[in-house]
Design a protein around this motif. Sequence first.
Motif, PDB file in Angstrom:
ATOM      1  N   GLY A   1      92.465  31.408 111.053  1.00  0.00           N
ATOM      2  CA  GLY A   1      91.348  30.909 110.181  1.00  0.00           C
ATOM      3  C   GLY A   1      91.381  29.338 109.800  1.00  0.00           C
ATOM      4  N   ASN A   2      92.448  28.556 110.394  1.00  0.00           N
ATOM      5  CA  ASN A   2      92.303  27.213 109.738  1.00  0.00           C
ATOM      6  C   ASN A   2      91.322  26.344 110.564  1.00  0.00           C
ATOM      7  OD1 ASN A   2      94.425  27.941 108.176  1.00  0.00           O
ATOM      8  ND2 ASN A   2      96.019  27.558 109.507  1.00  0.00           N
ATOM      9  N   THR A   3      90.668  25.453 109.978  1.00  0.00           N
ATOM     10  CA  THR A   3      89.752  24.606 110.551  1.00  0.00           C
ATOM     11  C   THR A   3      90.594  23.269 110.908  1.00  0.00           C
ATOM     12  OG1 THR A   3      88.987  23.555 108.528  1.00  0.00           O
ATOM     13  CG2 THR A   3      87.830  25.412 109.264  1.00  0.00           C
ATOM     14  N   ALA A   4      90.151  22.322 111.510  1.00  0.00           N
ATOM     15  CA  ALA A   4      90.482  21.140 111.938  1.00  0.00           C
ATOM     16  C   ALA A   4      90.892  20.309 110.662  1.00  0.00           C
ATOM     17  CB  ALA A   4      89.987  20.154 112.855  1.00  0.00           C
ATOM     18  N   LEU A   5      90.040  20.519 109.548  1.00  0.00           N
ATOM     19  CA  LEU A   5      90.159  19.806 108.180  1.00  0.00           C
ATOM     20  C   LEU A   5      91.678  20.292 107.518  1.00  0.00           C
ATOM     21  CD1 LEU A   5      89.310  17.942 106.360  1.00  0.00           C
ATOM     22  CD2 LEU A   5      88.051  19.353 105.168  1.00  0.00           C
ATOM     23  N   PHE A   6      91.839  21.936 107.800  1.00  0.00           N
ATOM     24  CA  PHE A   6      93.011  22.322 107.063  1.00  0.00           C
ATOM     25  C   PHE A   6      94.229  21.662 107.739  1.00  0.00           C
ATOM     26  CE2 PHE A   6      96.047  25.519 106.337  1.00  0.00           C
ATOM     27  CZ  PHE A   6      95.946  25.783 105.215  1.00  0.00           C
TER      28      PHE A   6
ATOM     29  N   ALA B   1      89.743  12.185 117.939  1.00  0.00           N
ATOM     30  CA  ALA B   1      88.939  13.251 117.226  1.00  0.00           C
ATOM     31  C   ALA B   1      87.362  12.714 117.009  1.00  0.00           C
ATOM     32  CB  ALA B   1      89.448  13.548 115.812  1.00  0.00           C
ATOM     33  N   LEU B   2      87.307  11.503 116.982  1.00  0.00           N
ATOM     34  CA  LEU B   2      85.980  10.909 116.805  1.00  0.00           C
ATOM     35  C   LEU B   2      85.339  10.949 118.234  1.00  0.00           C
ATOM     36  CD1 LEU B   2      83.732   9.262 115.375  1.00  0.00           C
ATOM     37  CD2 LEU B   2      84.693   6.838 116.393  1.00  0.00           C
ATOM     38  N   ALA B   3      85.741  10.958 119.406  1.00  0.00           N
ATOM     39  CA  ALA B   3      85.375  11.032 120.662  1.00  0.00           C
ATOM     40  C   ALA B   3      84.929  12.679 120.865  1.00  0.00           C
ATOM     41  CB  ALA B   3      86.269  10.895 121.800  1.00  0.00           C
ATOM     42  N   LEU B   4      85.716  13.592 120.254  1.00  0.00           N
ATOM     43  CA  LEU B   4      85.268  14.909 120.391  1.00  0.00           C
ATOM     44  C   LEU B   4      83.973  15.052 119.487  1.00  0.00           C
ATOM     45  CD1 LEU B   4      89.022  16.228 120.435  1.00  0.00           C
ATOM     46  CD2 LEU B   4      87.073  16.645 122.181  1.00  0.00           C
ATOM     47  N   LEU B   5      83.985  14.964 118.298  1.00  0.00           N
ATOM     48  CA  LEU B   5      82.889  14.954 117.362  1.00  0.00           C
ATOM     49  C   LEU B   5      81.643  14.366 117.948  1.00  0.00           C
ATOM     50  CD1 LEU B   5      84.964  14.225 113.997  1.00  0.00           C
ATOM     51  CD2 LEU B   5      83.917  16.594 114.859  1.00  0.00           C
ATOM     52  N   GLU B   6      81.589  13.270 118.441  1.00  0.00           N
ATOM     53  CA  GLU B   6      80.734  12.532 119.216  1.00  0.00           C
ATOM     54  C   GLU B   6      79.938  13.399 120.078  1.00  0.00           C
ATOM     55  OE1 GLU B   6      81.953   8.663 119.977  1.00  0.00           O
ATOM     56  OE2 GLU B   6      81.308   7.680 117.966  1.00  0.00           O
ATOM     57  N   ALA B   7      80.840  14.042 121.106  1.00  0.00           N
ATOM     58  CA  ALA B   7      80.352  15.009 122.023  1.00  0.00           C
ATOM     59  C   ALA B   7      79.902  16.365 121.384  1.00  0.00           C
ATOM     60  CB  ALA B   7      81.541  15.152 122.891  1.00  0.00           C
ATOM     61  N   GLY B   8      79.834  16.537 120.044  1.00  0.00           N
ATOM     62  CA  GLY B   8      79.362  17.798 119.507  1.00  0.00           C
ATOM     63  C   GLY B   8      80.514  18.902 119.207  1.00  0.00           C
ATOM     64  N   ALA B   9      81.821  18.437 119.267  1.00  0.00           N
ATOM     65  CA  ALA B   9      82.751  19.546 118.887  1.00  0.00           C
ATOM     66  C   ALA B   9      82.458  20.080 117.556  1.00  0.00           C
ATOM     67  CB  ALA B   9      83.987  18.912 118.905  1.00  0.00           C
TER      68      ALA B   9
ATOM     69  N   LEU C   1      92.020  10.954 109.263  1.00  0.00           N
ATOM     70  CA  LEU C   1      91.314  11.952 109.904  1.00  0.00           C
ATOM     71  C   LEU C   1      90.849  13.081 108.907  1.00  0.00           C
ATOM     72  CD1 LEU C   1      90.759  12.982 112.782  1.00  0.00           C
ATOM     73  CD2 LEU C   1      92.668  14.396 112.796  1.00  0.00           C
ATOM     74  N   ILE C   2      91.247  13.031 107.862  1.00  0.00           N
ATOM     75  CA  ILE C   2      90.491  13.990 106.833  1.00  0.00           C
ATOM     76  C   ILE C   2      89.199  13.199 106.393  1.00  0.00           C
ATOM     77  CG2 ILE C   2      90.602  14.452 104.254  1.00  0.00           C
ATOM     78  CD1 ILE C   2      93.738  14.463 104.574  1.00  0.00           C
ATOM     79  N   THR C   3      89.289  11.773 106.238  1.00  0.00           N
ATOM     80  CA  THR C   3      88.035  11.077 106.071  1.00  0.00           C
ATOM     81  C   THR C   3      86.810  11.337 107.128  1.00  0.00           C
ATOM     82  OG1 THR C   3      89.119   9.687 104.415  1.00  0.00           O
ATOM     83  CG2 THR C   3      87.004   8.843 105.510  1.00  0.00           C
ATOM     84  N   LEU C   4      87.532  11.144 108.297  1.00  0.00           N
ATOM     85  CA  LEU C   4      86.434  11.258 109.311  1.00  0.00           C
ATOM     86  C   LEU C   4      85.879  12.725 109.529  1.00  0.00           C
ATOM     87  CD1 LEU C   4      85.375  10.087 112.310  1.00  0.00           C
ATOM     88  CD2 LEU C   4      87.497  11.209 113.247  1.00  0.00           C
ATOM     89  N   LEU C   5      86.771  13.649 109.364  1.00  0.00           N
ATOM     90  CA  LEU C   5      86.276  15.102 109.483  1.00  0.00           C
ATOM     91  C   LEU C   5      85.228  15.624 108.232  1.00  0.00           C
ATOM     92  CD1 LEU C   5      89.350  16.808 110.405  1.00  0.00           C
ATOM     93  CD2 LEU C   5      87.626  16.743 112.053  1.00  0.00           C
ATOM     94  N   ARG C   6      85.501  14.750 107.100  1.00  0.00           N
ATOM     95  CA  ARG C   6      84.758  14.953 106.048  1.00  0.00           C
ATOM     96  C   ARG C   6      83.090  14.233 106.452  1.00  0.00           C
ATOM     97  NH1 ARG C   6      86.174  14.789 100.279  1.00  0.00           N
ATOM     98  NH2 ARG C   6      84.090  15.635 100.005  1.00  0.00           N
TER      99      ARG C   6
ATOM    100  N   HIS D   1      81.840  13.922 108.883  1.00  0.00           N
ATOM    101  CA  HIS D   1      81.151  14.706 109.954  1.00  0.00           C
ATOM    102  C   HIS D   1      80.581  16.064 109.506  1.00  0.00           C
ATOM    103  CE1 HIS D   1      82.270  11.409 112.863  1.00  0.00           C
ATOM    104  NE2 HIS D   1      81.051  11.711 113.337  1.00  0.00           N
ATOM    105  N   GLY D   2      80.807  16.414 108.177  1.00  0.00           N
ATOM    106  CA  GLY D   2      80.260  17.540 107.508  1.00  0.00           C
ATOM    107  C   GLY D   2      81.464  18.667 107.578  1.00  0.00           C
TER     108      GLY D   2
END
Length: 122
Positions: free
Chosen positions: A63-68, A46-54, A80-85, A87-88
């Motif tokens: 309608g579910n986001t990755a956080l859901f 997930a971090l690699a994806l987020l760093e790449a602009g996912a 993962l909850i913490t990481l996603l939060r 990253h906004g």
Amino acid sequence: MHYVALENDAEAVRRLLAAGADPDAEDMHRFRPLHMAAQQNAAEAALALLEAGADVDAANRHGNTALFVAVFNCRGDGRLITLLREHGADPFARNAHGQTPVGLARLIANHPVAAFFDDLPD
């Protein structure tokens, strides 16, 4: 990309991204690699994806986001909850049934999950 994210293979994620893979590629149900990482609590992928602009708030066909997805599948591990939060990710993003990640966490009434949203109002 979906499968390596599911397997938490951050090295393979980075290799595919370097080869031009789309971090937001959708399958037929609009699941993206970040959804798959969230499903398996695959924080490194997930971090690699987020760093790449996912797109942290992309929604699947329900309608579910990755956080859901992360809240639903965390099994008491909130990395993962913490990481996603961090990253906004929007804890108030409503899915097709009107449920939000924070609402799901509170509905589950599992203190370790709900604790990741203690900073938010009811």
